[in-house]
Design an enzyme around this catalytic site. Structure first.
Site, PDB file in Angstrom:
ATOM      1  N   ASP A 198     -18.433  21.986 -30.846  1.00 23.75           N
ATOM      2  CA  ASP A 198     -18.193  23.461 -30.850  1.00 23.75           C
ATOM      3  C   ASP A 198     -19.338  23.967 -31.712  1.00 23.75           C
ATOM      4  OD1 ASP A 198     -16.803  25.663 -31.002  1.00 23.75           O
ATOM      5  OD2 ASP A 198     -14.940  24.583 -30.457  1.00 23.75           O
ATOM      6  N   HIS A 258     -19.702  28.472 -27.458  1.00 24.30           N
ATOM      7  CA  HIS A 258     -19.221  27.518 -28.542  1.00 24.30           C
ATOM      8  C   HIS A 258     -20.338  26.296 -28.581  1.00 24.30           C
ATOM      9  CE1 HIS A 258     -15.034  28.821 -29.690  1.00 24.30           C
ATOM     10  NE2 HIS A 258     -15.015  29.158 -28.207  1.00 24.30           N
ATOM     11  N   ASP A 322     -14.508  28.318 -22.381  1.00 24.27           N
ATOM     12  CA  ASP A 322     -13.611  29.386 -22.908  1.00 24.27           C
ATOM     13  C   ASP A 322     -14.735  30.430 -23.755  1.00 24.27           C
ATOM     14  OD1 ASP A 322     -13.981  27.221 -24.881  1.00 24.27           O
ATOM     15  OD2 ASP A 322     -12.401  28.295 -26.258  1.00 24.27           O
ATOM     16  N   GLU A 323     -14.238  31.463 -23.997  1.00 25.25           N
ATOM     17  CA  GLU A 323     -14.749  32.607 -25.095  1.00 25.25           C
ATOM     18  C   GLU A 323     -16.252  32.636 -25.092  1.00 25.25           C
ATOM     19  OE1 GLU A 323     -11.037  32.230 -28.419  1.00 25.25           O
ATOM     20  OE2 GLU A 323     -12.491  30.606 -28.453  1.00 25.25           O
ATOM     21  N   TRP A 389      -4.749  28.210 -21.227  1.00 22.24           N
ATOM     22  CA  TRP A 389      -4.519  28.266 -22.516  1.00 22.24           C
ATOM     23  C   TRP A 389      -4.387  29.746 -23.061  1.00 22.24           C
ATOM     24  CZ3 TRP A 389      -7.092  30.886 -26.548  1.00 22.24           C
ATOM     25  CH2 TRP A 389      -8.377  31.534 -26.126  1.00 22.24           C
ATOM     26  N   TYR A 414       0.557  24.923 -28.992  1.00 20.53           N
ATOM     27  CA  TYR A 414      -0.756  25.265 -29.600  1.00 20.53           C
ATOM     28  C   TYR A 414      -0.190  24.479 -30.998  1.00 20.53           C
ATOM     29  CZ  TYR A 414      -4.674  26.800 -27.455  1.00 20.53           C
ATOM     30  OH  TYR A 414      -5.837  27.163 -26.649  1.00 20.53           O
ATOM     31  N   ASP A 416      -1.620  23.947 -33.729  1.00 21.75           N
ATOM     32  CA  ASP A 416      -2.278  24.703 -35.292  1.00 21.75           C
ATOM     33  C   ASP A 416      -1.422  25.654 -35.635  1.00 21.75           C
ATOM     34  OD1 ASP A 416      -3.090  26.112 -32.838  1.00 21.75           O
ATOM     35  OD2 ASP A 416      -4.817  26.750 -33.831  1.00 21.75           O
ATOM     36  N   TRP A 464      -6.153  22.552 -32.682  1.00 22.10           N
ATOM     37  CA  TRP A 464      -7.199  23.195 -33.237  1.00 22.10           C
ATOM     38  C   TRP A 464      -7.253  22.912 -34.573  1.00 22.10           C
ATOM     39  CZ3 TRP A 464     -10.757  23.841 -29.698  1.00 22.10           C
ATOM     40  CH2 TRP A 464     -10.184  24.038 -28.452  1.00 22.10           C
ATOM     41  N   GLU A 466      -9.359  24.220 -37.388  1.00 24.76           N
ATOM     42  CA  GLU A 466     -10.047  24.955 -38.321  1.00 24.76           C
ATOM     43  C   GLU A 466      -9.293  24.843 -39.655  1.00 24.76           C
ATOM     44  OE1 GLU A 466      -9.153  26.060 -35.354  1.00 24.76           O
ATOM     45  OE2 GLU A 466     -10.650  27.454 -34.576  1.00 24.76           O
TER      46      GLU A 466
HETATM   47  C1  ACM Z   1      -9.089  27.793 -26.718  1.00 26.98           C
HETATM   48  O1  ACM Z   1      -8.081  27.976 -27.540  1.00 26.98           O
HETATM   49  N1  ACM Z   1      -9.930  28.604 -27.129  1.00 26.98           N
HETATM   50  C2  ACM Z   1      -9.038  27.003 -25.453  1.00 26.98           C
END
Ligand code: ACM
Ligand code: ZN
Length: 755
Positions: A198, A258, A322-323, A389, A414, A416, A464, A466
């Site tokens: 990432d 990413h 993604d993103e 997602w 999710y 997190d 996730w 973070e």
């Molecule tokens: C994601 O949560 N960006 C896949």
């Protein structure tokens, strides 16, 4: 055939001999709940020297033997054939598929059969859950080593029951991952999606490109290096460990977004050519992505995928998708020329072009491409499997268009997110997914046509990482919610039952203690963590699952024998109230501390003449200030008027730290009463009194305070440092103050301020 008949005869005898089920006979605590269970009377009692037969090299048998030896000190003797007290056999049984099993326990014997070793493994996991939870002990313990007489016939609803770990944002060691795989296996989780790369870290050794790990695996945060990566040998060790537990490892190599950790090492594959200082140290999304107009980028990524395809036996490779911000592509001559040459009208279509090239490459290696639902935009690659997602819409569209999908909607799975009231947990990214929410999720939305529902392979919980600043927080986030994911994935919808599930958790929690897992225990919820009151205050608490709560008022941490909470607590002096939940086996939750301070009400001014909307702001644009004391050194402040603290960011580039502001103004309250103050700046003063401090993480309202106010105007002062802490930048936080009646829980409604 012969053997199937034998099972039929045995099951018939089991039922005819009066062993008809009655739920009250023995509680069956298996998670995920088996799809057909008949509970009989009596127990099979294990004892030393009993015999066991199983197919040669069966790891399922090895697991059962090892658990009984370690926890019970019971040794089972190998024999061949059906005379054994415990018989594990693989038979032709197409109705059981590749994961199903049948388990028959009578007072005399245990018969477990399946069509595959994987099925036997799940049968043994169910058998272990029929034993007392002490079976999970690594050392000999006392227990009644018996199993209720049951007949179980069980196959899963979905073939994909996964958990994703994000080892890029925070690294988990090989041992930490193995510990989690051990616990996932208890619940028949069969996919481990390994998010290995990432913006913030590249975590897998690629021999052809050593800088990926030399540079891409380390970031320097607040002056300290943070990093780690897996050698290919370590990855093989994890893959084997997972395979032994029926878990397939699916690697994810993120592209085209990413990718900052890789670009820090190899900036030539970005649109601008860099240079980039290091992997990203802020959470969120990086604008610099792989250049989709440069053939060398494709070669670079394909060379990486070559090594990944060789290393991981899974038929899937996840390429993220993604993103991916498009701003660099919009300004890149190479990207624009590829768009022109291929008739691509938008940058979305360029992403689709990129993904299709990767899909073809993976196909040439005998692999299939997995991607997040953004890869639908601009045209989906023909054989892609989608992970939905951003809600369920991506999954619905993909399944209806004939693509396989795995449902991972953020609102439900999710991992997190918070599990209860955010005031009672360590800081998280946000969101709320209680155990009950996760359990209530159905991976087949109504909008998927009936004849397309088979494209839903299953579901996955995404961890996730973070905000996983301490490794044991990962376990805290996953347990118990992994059990809900497991049951949604395994148990047919009509066999699910929330009340029964919640009851079965009690038994599992004892098992987690033996695994030394740091799991979430429902907390005493309600009230702020800081409360000022005038005379006395009465504080009600609730928990989001039935659990005993204990408390102290003398500052000590509650123990299992402390006073039990049974009704709202009334306090009439300044004290620290500490609360904790206690599970039936005596395990305690973390401590929740509430600072209670007796005070006189803060007096509002009846009138302040000439007020305008907004605040006076003194500010400096630059300088790294990490503590309020450092502001004494500021030589020259500038003055302005703002309508909101957020106006400070007009002086800065996106996500840029540095600078500070001090704001002065007034707020107004209409009536006398108890109010909750909320502000995510570094300091908040009211009537000259410092009431809120956010000196580390400015996030999620942990510092909200309840105070008594009389009606009128109150001078306020806000000290704000534009700083970064543990990956979080001040700009992401809405630092506007809120003053709300204590009964109003909406902290997002900002208060009007005046100067
Ligand atoms: C994601 O949560 N960006 C896949
Ligand atoms: Zn480019």
């Amino acid at each position: 055939m012969k053997c199937k008949k034998l099972y039929g005869i045995m099951l018939g005898a089991f039922l005819l001999s009066g062993h008809v089920f009655a739920a009250s006979k023995a509680s069956v605590n298996i998670i995920p709940k088996p799809n057909q269970v008949v509970v009989g009377e009596g127990y099979f009692v294990f004892s030393n020297g009993m015999t066991i037969s199983a197919p040669a090299g069966s790891r399922s048998k090895a697991l059962l033997v090892q658990k009984l030896q370690a926890a019970a000190g019971i040794g089972l003797k190998d024999v061949a054939g059906s005379k054994a007290s415990v018989e594990l056999s693989i038979r032709k049984a197409p109705e059981l598929g590749t994961e199903g099993y049948r388990l028959l326990v009578t007072k005399k014997e245990i018969k477990l059969d399946a069509a595959t070793e994987n099925g036997l493994y799940y049968g043994v996991q169910s058998l272990l859950q029929l034993l007392p939870p002490q079976i999970e002990s690594g050392q000999k313990v006392e227990a009644n080593w018996q199993v209720p007489c049951v007949s179980i016939s069980d196959t899963p609803r979905f073939s994909y029951r996964g958990i994703m770990l994000d080892c890029s944002r925070h690294f988990s060691t090989v041992d930490e991952i193995k510990k989690m795989l051990d616990a996932f296996a208890l619940y028949k989780i069969n996919k481990f999606h390994w998010h290995l790369t990432d913006d913030q870290g590249w975590r897998i050794e690629i021999k052809r490109y050593p800088k990926l790990t030399q540079i891409g695996s380390v970031r320097v945060e607040e002056g300290k290096p943070y990093g780690g990566f897996y050698t290919q040998e370590q990855a093989k060790e994890i893959i084997q460990y997972a395979t032994d537990r029926n878990i397939e490892v699916i690697p994810e190599i993120e592209m085209p977004g990413h990718g900052m950790a890789a670009l820090a090492a190899y900036p030539e594959y970005s649109c601008t050519g860099g240079p980039f200082k290091q992997p990203r140290i802020t959470w969120g999304v990086e604008d610099d992505v792989f250049c989709a107009g440069n053939d060398a980028t494709y070669t670079f990524l394909q060379n990486i995928l070559d090594e990944v395809c060789t290393l991981f036996p899974s038929k899937y490779v996840h390429v993220g998708g993604d993103e991916c911000p498009k701003v660099r592509w919009q300004n890149c001559p190479k990207c624009q020329s590829v768009m022109k040459a291929n008739g691509l009208k938008t940058e979305m279509e360029l992403q689709s072009y990129f993904t299709k090239r990767m899909e073809k490459y993976l196909e040439s290696k005998g692999k299939r491409l997995f991607g997040w639902d953004e890869i639908l935009e601009g045209g989906i690659a023909p054989s892609a499997t989608i992970m939905s997602w951003r809600g369920e819409q991506g999954g619905i569209e993909a399944a209806n268009a004939g693509h396989d999908v795995v449902m991972t909607p953020g609102g439900y799975v999710y991992l997190d997110h918070y599990q209860g009231d955010m005031l009672c947990e360590k800081v998280k990214i946000g969101g709320l997914s209680t155990l009950q929410n996760v359990y209530g999720y159905d991976p087949i939305p109504k909008a998927i046509a009936d004849d397309k529902a088979f494209h839903v392979l299953g579901l996955q919980g995404n961890m996730w990482q973070e905000y996983m600043f301490e490794p044991n927080q990962i376990e805290f986030q996953i347990f118990p919610r992994v059990t809900a994911i497991a049951e949604v994935g395994w148990t047919k919808k009509e066999n699910k039952n929330l009340d029964s599930f919640i009851q079965r958790i009690d038994n599992q929690q004892i098992r987690w203690d033996y695994h030394s897992l740091n799991y979430y225990i429902p907390m005493p919820e309600g009230n702020m963590n800081y409360i000022q009151f005038t005379d006395k205050v009465t504080l009600p608490f609730t928990t989001n699952r039935p659990v005993k709560v204990v408390y102290t008022l003398d500052g000590s941490d509650p123990t299992a024998t402390s006073a039990v909470y049974s009704e709202p607590l009334t306090v009439d002096r300044s004290v620290t109230l500490k609360l904790r939940s206690v599970l039936p086996q005596g395990t305690l939750s973390p401590v929740r501390a509430i600072e209670l301070t007796k005070t006189v009400p803060y007096k509002g001014l009846a009138k302040v003449d000439g007020l305008n909307k907004g605040m006076k702001m003194r500010y400096v644009k630059d300088g790294d200030y990490t503590s309020v004391n450092q502001l004494e050194a500021v030589a020259q402040w500038k003055d302005t008027i703002v309508t909101s603290i957020n106006d400070f960011f007009k002086f800065k580039k996106k996500e840029q730290s540095g600078g500070a502001a001090i704001l002065d103004g007034y707020i107004y309250v209409e009536k006398d009463g108890d109010y909750t103050l909320h502000c995510l700046a570094d300091q908040f003063y009211l009537n000259g009194k410092l009431l809120i401090v956010n000196d580390k993480m400015k996030k999620n309202a942990k510092s909200d305070i309840t105070v008594p106010l009389t009606a009128g105007y109150f001078p306020i002062k806000i000290v704000f440092l534009n700083r970064q802490y543990q990956g979080v930048v001040s700009e992401w936080m809405d630092a506007r103050p809120t003053v709300r009646p204590v009964s109003n829980t909406n902290r997002d409604l900002p208060t009007v301020v005046y100067y």
